[in-house]
Design a protein around this motif. Structure first.
Motif, PDB file in Angstrom:
ATOM      1  N   ASN A   1      51.673  34.758  27.277  1.00 40.71           N
ATOM      2  CA  ASN A   1      50.855  33.647  27.725  1.00 40.71           C
ATOM      3  C   ASN A   1      49.535  34.190  28.275  1.00 40.71           C
ATOM      4  OD1 ASN A   1      49.729  31.425  28.976  1.00 40.71           O
ATOM      5  ND2 ASN A   1      51.615  30.787  29.951  1.00 40.71           N
ATOM      6  N   LYS A   2      48.430  33.745  27.731  1.00 41.90           N
ATOM      7  CA  LYS A   2      47.122  34.264  28.145  1.00 41.90           C
ATOM      8  C   LYS A   2      46.806  33.940  29.598  1.00 41.90           C
ATOM      9  CE  LYS A   2      44.920  34.270  23.674  1.00 41.90           C
ATOM     10  NZ  LYS A   2      43.818  33.788  22.871  1.00 41.90           N
ATOM     11  N   LYS A   3      47.328  32.829  30.113  1.00 35.82           N
ATOM     12  CA  LYS A   3      47.041  32.463  31.498  1.00 35.82           C
ATOM     13  C   LYS A   3      47.627  33.469  32.474  1.00 35.82           C
ATOM     14  CE  LYS A   3      46.534  27.570  30.755  1.00 35.82           C
ATOM     15  NZ  LYS A   3      46.979  26.230  31.072  1.00 35.82           N
ATOM     16  N   ASN A   4      48.628  34.205  32.040  1.00 35.39           N
ATOM     17  CA  ASN A   4      49.262  35.179  32.908  1.00 35.39           C
ATOM     18  C   ASN A   4      48.704  36.582  32.727  1.00 35.39           C
ATOM     19  OD1 ASN A   4      50.955  33.232  34.021  1.00 35.39           O
ATOM     20  ND2 ASN A   4      52.445  33.480  32.397  1.00 35.39           N
ATOM     21  N   SER A   5      47.714  36.745  31.886  1.00 33.81           N
ATOM     22  CA  SER A   5      47.151  38.068  31.651  1.00 33.81           C
ATOM     23  C   SER A   5      46.440  38.568  32.899  1.00 33.81           C
ATOM     24  CB  SER A   5      46.139  38.027  30.501  1.00 33.81           C
ATOM     25  OG  SER A   5      46.774  37.670  29.309  1.00 33.81           O
ATOM     26  N   LEU A   6      46.669  39.825  33.205  1.00 33.52           N
ATOM     27  CA  LEU A   6      45.990  40.484  34.315  1.00 33.52           C
ATOM     28  C   LEU A   6      45.262  41.682  33.738  1.00 33.52           C
ATOM     29  CD1 LEU A   6      45.476  40.612  37.356  1.00 33.52           C
ATOM     30  CD2 LEU A   6      47.529  42.029  37.546  1.00 33.52           C
ATOM     31  N   ILE A   7      43.949  41.692  33.901  1.00 31.54           N
ATOM     32  CA  ILE A   7      43.113  42.718  33.295  1.00 31.54           C
ATOM     33  C   ILE A   7      42.482  43.558  34.399  1.00 31.54           C
ATOM     34  CG2 ILE A   7      41.085  43.136  31.859  1.00 31.54           C
ATOM     35  CD1 ILE A   7      41.714  40.329  30.592  1.00 31.54           C
ATOM     36  N   VAL A  15      28.957  48.622  33.876  1.00 30.60           N
ATOM     37  CA  VAL A  15      28.639  47.585  32.884  1.00 30.60           C
ATOM     38  C   VAL A  15      28.573  46.231  33.604  1.00 30.60           C
ATOM     39  CG1 VAL A  15      29.211  46.673  30.597  1.00 30.60           C
ATOM     40  CG2 VAL A  15      30.053  48.916  31.265  1.00 30.60           C
ATOM     41  N   PRO A  16      27.596  46.038  34.486  1.00 30.15           N
ATOM     42  CA  PRO A  16      27.551  44.812  35.291  1.00 30.15           C
ATOM     43  C   PRO A  16      27.374  43.537  34.471  1.00 30.15           C
ATOM     44  CG  PRO A  16      25.544  46.098  35.590  1.00 30.15           C
ATOM     45  CD  PRO A  16      26.498  46.940  34.797  1.00 30.15           C
ATOM     46  N   LYS A  17      26.842  43.634  33.264  1.00 35.50           N
ATOM     47  CA  LYS A  17      26.659  42.438  32.431  1.00 35.50           C
ATOM     48  C   LYS A  17      27.998  41.844  31.989  1.00 35.50           C
ATOM     49  CE  LYS A  17      22.040  43.483  31.098  1.00 35.50           C
ATOM     50  NZ  LYS A  17      20.987  43.391  30.142  1.00 35.50           N
ATOM     51  N   LEU A  18      29.068  42.613  32.107  1.00 32.87           N
ATOM     52  CA  LEU A  18      30.398  42.089  31.794  1.00 32.87           C
ATOM     53  C   LEU A  18      30.807  40.977  32.754  1.00 32.87           C
ATOM     54  CD1 LEU A  18      32.939  44.949  30.969  1.00 32.87           C
ATOM     55  CD2 LEU A  18      32.477  42.903  29.664  1.00 32.87           C
ATOM     56  N   LEU A  19      30.195  40.927  33.930  1.00 38.44           N
ATOM     57  CA  LEU A  19      30.587  39.945  34.929  1.00 38.44           C
ATOM     58  C   LEU A  19      30.380  38.512  34.467  1.00 38.44           C
ATOM     59  CD1 LEU A  19      29.363  41.858  38.074  1.00 38.44           C
ATOM     60  CD2 LEU A  19      31.728  41.427  37.422  1.00 38.44           C
ATOM     61  N   ASN A  20      29.395  38.242  33.630  1.00 36.58           N
ATOM     62  CA  ASN A  20      29.216  36.895  33.090  1.00 36.58           C
ATOM     63  C   ASN A  20      30.400  36.498  32.217  1.00 36.58           C
ATOM     64  OD1 ASN A  20      26.732  36.315  34.296  1.00 36.58           O
ATOM     65  ND2 ASN A  20      25.629  37.367  32.671  1.00 36.58           N
ATOM     66  N   THR A  21      30.847  37.400  31.385  1.00 38.11           N
ATOM     67  CA  THR A  21      31.993  37.132  30.526  1.00 38.11           C
ATOM     68  C   THR A  21      33.262  36.983  31.360  1.00 38.11           C
ATOM     69  OG1 THR A  21      30.953  38.358  28.732  1.00 38.11           O
ATOM     70  CG2 THR A  21      33.338  38.002  28.581  1.00 38.11           C
ATOM     71  N   ILE A  22      33.406  37.818  32.363  1.00 36.00           N
ATOM     72  CA  ILE A  22      34.575  37.732  33.237  1.00 36.00           C
ATOM     73  C   ILE A  22      34.607  36.380  33.936  1.00 36.00           C
ATOM     74  CG2 ILE A  22      35.579  38.665  35.361  1.00 36.00           C
ATOM     75  CD1 ILE A  22      34.600  41.448  34.324  1.00 36.00           C
ATOM     76  N   GLN A  23      33.456  35.913  34.423  1.00 34.26           N
ATOM     77  CA  GLN A  23      33.422  34.605  35.075  1.00 34.26           C
ATOM     78  C   GLN A  23      33.853  33.507  34.109  1.00 34.26           C
ATOM     79  OE1 GLN A  23      29.878  33.422  37.161  1.00 34.26           O
ATOM     80  NE2 GLN A  23      30.508  31.291  37.181  1.00 34.26           N
ATOM     81  N   TYR A  24      33.379  33.546  32.883  1.00 37.89           N
ATOM     82  CA  TYR A  24      33.762  32.552  31.876  1.00 37.89           C
ATOM     83  C   TYR A  24      35.280  32.548  31.678  1.00 37.89           C
ATOM     84  CZ  TYR A  24      34.298  30.194  27.423  1.00 37.89           C
ATOM     85  OH  TYR A  24      34.719  29.334  26.435  1.00 37.89           O
ATOM     86  N   ILE A  25      35.863  33.727  31.539  1.00 28.94           N
ATOM     87  CA  ILE A  25      37.312  33.846  31.312  1.00 28.94           C
ATOM     88  C   ILE A  25      38.089  33.324  32.519  1.00 28.94           C
ATOM     89  CG2 ILE A  25      39.193  35.510  30.997  1.00 28.94           C
ATOM     90  CD1 ILE A  25      37.168  37.160  29.292  1.00 28.94           C
ATOM     91  N   ASP A  27      36.964  31.067  34.748  1.00 34.78           N
ATOM     92  CA  ASP A  27      36.758  29.616  34.804  1.00 34.78           C
ATOM     93  C   ASP A  27      37.629  28.880  33.798  1.00 34.78           C
ATOM     94  OD1 ASP A  27      34.926  29.954  36.825  1.00 34.78           O
ATOM     95  OD2 ASP A  27      33.161  29.651  35.546  1.00 34.78           O
ATOM     96  N   LYS A  28      37.860  29.467  32.653  1.00 30.71           N
ATOM     97  CA  LYS A  28      38.707  28.854  31.610  1.00 30.71           C
ATOM     98  C   LYS A  28      40.186  29.134  31.850  1.00 30.71           C
ATOM     99  CE  LYS A  28      35.425  27.048  29.213  1.00 30.71           C
ATOM    100  NZ  LYS A  28      35.276  25.602  29.125  1.00 30.71           N
ATOM    101  N   LYS A  29      40.484  29.844  32.949  1.00 33.82           N
ATOM    102  CA  LYS A  29      41.860  30.187  33.327  1.00 33.82           C
ATOM    103  C   LYS A  29      42.607  30.932  32.214  1.00 33.82           C
ATOM    104  CE  LYS A  29      42.297  26.222  36.435  1.00 33.82           C
ATOM    105  NZ  LYS A  29      41.484  26.490  37.429  1.00 33.82           N
ATOM    106  N   MET A  30      41.868  31.801  31.551  1.00 31.93           N
ATOM    107  CA  MET A  30      42.441  32.578  30.456  1.00 31.93           C
ATOM    108  C   MET A  30      43.069  33.874  30.951  1.00 31.93           C
ATOM    109  SD  MET A  30      39.262  31.895  27.852  1.00 31.93           S
ATOM    110  CE  MET A  30      39.739  33.089  26.642  1.00 31.93           C
ATOM    111  N   ALA A  31      42.639  34.368  32.111  1.00 39.74           N
ATOM    112  CA  ALA A  31      43.160  35.629  32.636  1.00 39.74           C
ATOM    113  C   ALA A  31      42.702  35.785  34.079  1.00 39.74           C
ATOM    114  CB  ALA A  31      42.676  36.814  31.810  1.00 39.74           C
TER     115      ALA A  31
END
Length: 68
Positions: A1-7, A15-25, A27-31
């Motif tokens: 289940n993607k909602k239970n993923s812990l990364i 790589v601070p630009k990754l933070l935008n993608t992390i916020q999106y993920i 917010d979508k409760k994907m991980a």
């Protein structure tokens, strides 16, 4: 289940630009994420960096000693 993923991402300041993608993920409760950084100042110095407002808990850890 993607909602239970812990990364884990170590040294996010490299790589601070990754933070935008992390916020999106988040917010979508994907991980959930555990992010580490040895230099919070470097992240802030980059300017225009997403610091995940309202989405993070900051924990400070002291360096380990050789006996630990």
């Amino acid at each position: 289940n993607k909602k239970n993923s812990l990364i884990f991402i170590d040294e996010i300041q490299l790589v601070p630009k990754l933070l935008n993608t992390i916020q999106y993920i988040i917010d979508k409760k994907m991980a959930q994420f555990v992010l580490t950084s040895s230099s919070a100042r470097k992240i802030r110095r980059e300017g225009h960096v997403n610091l995940l407002p309202g989405r993070l808990v900051v924990l400070y850890l002291d360096a380990l000693s050789q006996t630990e």
